[in-house]
Design a protein around this motif. Structure first.
Motif, PDB file in Angstrom:
ATOM      1  N   THR A  93      22.386  24.819  -3.309  1.00 21.47           N
ATOM      2  CA  THR A  93      23.522  23.916  -3.457  1.00 21.47           C
ATOM      3  C   THR A  93      23.059  22.472  -3.587  1.00 21.47           C
ATOM      4  O   THR A  93      21.924  22.131  -3.243  1.00 21.47           O
ATOM      5  N   ALA A  94      23.952  21.635  -4.056  1.00 16.23           N
ATOM      6  CA  ALA A  94      23.668  20.198  -4.174  1.00 16.23           C
ATOM      7  C   ALA A  94      23.900  19.548  -2.815  1.00 16.23           C
ATOM      8  O   ALA A  94      24.891  18.838  -2.594  1.00 16.23           O
ATOM      9  N   GLU A 227      22.339  25.646   5.386  1.00 16.61           N
ATOM     10  CA  GLU A 227      21.275  24.760   5.840  1.00 16.61           C
ATOM     11  C   GLU A 227      20.979  23.761   4.722  1.00 16.61           C
ATOM     12  O   GLU A 227      21.453  23.914   3.601  1.00 16.61           O
ATOM     13  N   SER A 228      20.195  22.733   5.050  1.00 12.45           N
ATOM     14  CA  SER A 228      19.949  21.663   4.095  1.00 12.45           C
ATOM     15  C   SER A 228      18.526  21.140   4.243  1.00 12.45           C
ATOM     16  O   SER A 228      17.957  21.187   5.324  1.00 12.45           O
ATOM     17  N   PHE A 229      17.987  20.637   3.152  1.00 13.10           N
ATOM     18  CA  PHE A 229      16.678  19.989   3.173  1.00 13.10           C
ATOM     19  C   PHE A 229      16.795  18.512   3.542  1.00 13.10           C
ATOM     20  O   PHE A 229      15.788  17.846   3.753  1.00 13.10           O
ATOM     21  N   SER A 230      18.027  17.997   3.631  1.00  8.44           N
ATOM     22  CA  SER A 230      18.240  16.558   3.729  1.00  8.44           C
ATOM     23  C   SER A 230      17.583  15.930   4.942  1.00  8.44           C
ATOM     24  O   SER A 230      16.867  14.926   4.829  1.00  8.44           O
ATOM     25  N   MET A 235      15.038  14.532   2.763  1.00 11.40           N
ATOM     26  CA  MET A 235      15.386  14.571   1.340  1.00 11.40           C
ATOM     27  C   MET A 235      16.876  14.291   1.124  1.00 11.40           C
ATOM     28  O   MET A 235      17.531  14.943   0.309  1.00 11.40           O
ATOM     29  N   THR A 236      17.416  13.288   1.818  1.00 10.39           N
ATOM     30  CA  THR A 236      18.860  13.065   1.764  1.00 10.39           C
ATOM     31  C   THR A 236      19.366  12.791   0.345  1.00 10.39           C
ATOM     32  O   THR A 236      20.428  13.275  -0.050  1.00 10.39           O
ATOM     33  N   GLY A 237      18.634  12.001  -0.424  1.00  8.82           N
ATOM     34  CA  GLY A 237      19.080  11.659  -1.768  1.00  8.82           C
ATOM     35  C   GLY A 237      18.690  12.670  -2.824  1.00  8.82           C
ATOM     36  O   GLY A 237      19.147  12.583  -3.964  1.00  8.82           O
ATOM     37  N   VAL A 240      19.621  18.868  -1.921  1.00  9.45           N
ATOM     38  CA  VAL A 240      19.391  20.308  -1.999  1.00  9.45           C
ATOM     39  C   VAL A 240      19.761  20.939  -0.660  1.00  9.45           C
ATOM     40  O   VAL A 240      19.293  20.497   0.393  1.00  9.45           O
ATOM     41  N   GLY A 241      20.598  21.951  -0.721  1.00 10.40           N
ATOM     42  CA  GLY A 241      20.926  22.756   0.440  1.00 10.40           C
ATOM     43  C   GLY A 241      20.868  24.216   0.067  1.00 10.40           C
ATOM     44  O   GLY A 241      20.600  24.572  -1.094  1.00 10.40           O
ATOM     45  N   THR A 242      21.104  25.094   1.048  1.00  6.22           N
ATOM     46  CA  THR A 242      21.135  26.528   0.765  1.00  6.22           C
ATOM     47  C   THR A 242      22.294  27.160   1.517  1.00  6.22           C
ATOM     48  O   THR A 242      22.535  26.856   2.683  1.00  6.22           O
TER      49      THR A 242
END
Length: 395
Positions: A93-94, A227-230, A235-237, A240-242
């Motif tokens: 996901t975005a 979950e998210s990579f942010s 990597m907030t900007g 990418v999430g899942t």
């Protein structure tokens, strides 16, 4: 001229954005209102994204994401949680925000009721409203450790209830749902045949709590888990999430993803793949930094006699300012920016039960935290003196 869609007037704008965007326009403000890590994205992740641009990996991907990333997410999540997740259930996901929209689009029908934590992350309620669902806030209280109470939740369930939203570690409260409570919550959802949307974007920061994923207690395919990579990789900007969904939803997911974003941009996906495949030292370092900053904030508040939510995880501290904000924590927070040069997130950004509370982000640098806390405590001292000297209090 045509009128805007009627549901727009029933959804609330983000008070977090109000405060933070105002703070960005005022020089010298200590910004403690937004979860923006002050550390850099690890070099190997940045290099993977740049390499993708260099080789012109800039085209469409399957709606769910590139196969290698989906497989790597499934492998990592399966190993970490001790569950079996097939990569076909993984949707890239975005960021977390689009993951929330995707999950609720798959489960919320017009007029259905959604159990939303209060206080809770604002897009839970906003997205539900924009989809035509009915937000039913469930209380998270200091007396209950800011954790969901299965009995209180059950009292809110009707024939129209369709989704239970969980968030652990919580934004903004930091509360962590332990395995036993998570089991009870999933049992409740099973008894009333509810979908469970579990936002676990802060799972890398459990604090002193014992974190449990809803996926570990999903015996019959009712959990959608985000979950998210942010924050984990700063990597907030990159956005990418899942989202892991039950296999029963797989046939619908391409249609939903296509209607929102088509696919996440390809260089960002390669960056996320490098994040999972590369060294994880930065994740541990980030968790350690958060806990050091949590101690800094809590020690400072303890010395000043200010109450806050204790034993938390996540990346925020939830602070009690009911005696100082005059019953309007949003207006008080906006005034802090101009008057005291400090920005905090008002508790009402997260629901009605947030009145009188504020959220401090632990992602600010130690120097910014110290200075911001100094300015905040000065404002609280001034409010305390004003209250003590007021005629109403001098009787």
């Amino acid at each position: 001229m045509p009128a805007p869609a009627s549901h727009l007037s029933t959804a609330s704008a983000s008070q977090i954005r109000d405060v933070t965007e105002k703070a960005w326009t005022v020089p010298g403000v200590s910004i403690l209102s937004v979860g923006e890590p002050d550390w850099a994205v690890p070099a190997h992740i940045r290099e993977a994204g740049m390499a993708a641009y260099q080789r012109d990996a800039t085209h469409y991907t399957p709606s769910g994401g590139i196969a290698d990333l989906r497989k790597e997410v499934a492998r990592e999540r399966s190993e970490r949680l001790g569950v079996d997740i097939d990569s076909s259930r993984v949707w890239v996901t975005a960021g977390g925000a689009q993951g929330i929209a995707l999950a609720l689009m798959a489960t919320v029908t017009r007029g259905s009721q959604v159990l939303v934590p209060d206080p809770g992350y604002p897009p839970f309620a906003t997205t539900t409203t924009l989809l035509g669902g009915i937000v039913v806030p469930y209380p998270l209280t200091a007396a209950g450790g800011f954790l969901p109470d299965p009995a209180a939740l059950e009292a809110l369930i009707t024939n129209e209830t369709r989704v239970l939203i969980l968030n652990s570690p919580s934004n903004p409260l930091g509360a962590v749902i332990d395995p036993e409570l998570m089991r009870r919550l999933l049992d409740l959802a099973r008894r009333y045949d509810l979908w469970v949307f579990s936002d676990e974007c802060y799972s890398a920061f459990p604090g002193a709590g014992t974190f449990a994923s809803a996926l570990q207690h999903d015996d019959d395919g009712r959990v959608l888990c985000l979950e998210s990579f942010s924050k984990t990789y700063a990597m907030t900007g990159v956005r990418v999430g899942t989202l892991v969904v039950p296999s029963s939803l797989n046939r619908y997911m391409p249609m939903l993803q296509e209607s929102l974003i088509s696919c996440v941009n390809l260089p960002a996906q390669y960056a996320a793949l490098a994040a999972l495949r590369g060294p994880q030292d930065a994740v541990g370092a980030a968790a350690n930094a958060i806990e050091e900053r949590r101690r800094l904030v809590c020690d400072t508040l303890d010395q000043a006699g200010i109450s806050y939510a204790t034993d938390g995880g996540g990346i925020y501290v939830w602070v009690d300012v009911r005696d100082w904000c005059g019953g309007d924590v949003y207006g008080w927070s906006m005034d802090l920016i101009e008057r005291d040069k400090v920005a905090v997130a008002p508790g009402t950004a997260f629901g009605e039960r947030g009145q009188g509370w504020l959220r401090i982000s632990l992602t600010a640098s130690p120097g910014t935290l110290r200075e911001g806390l100094r300015r905040l405590l000065a404002a609280l001292d001034r409010a305390r003196m004003s209250r003590e000297l007021s005629p109403a209090r001098s009787v």
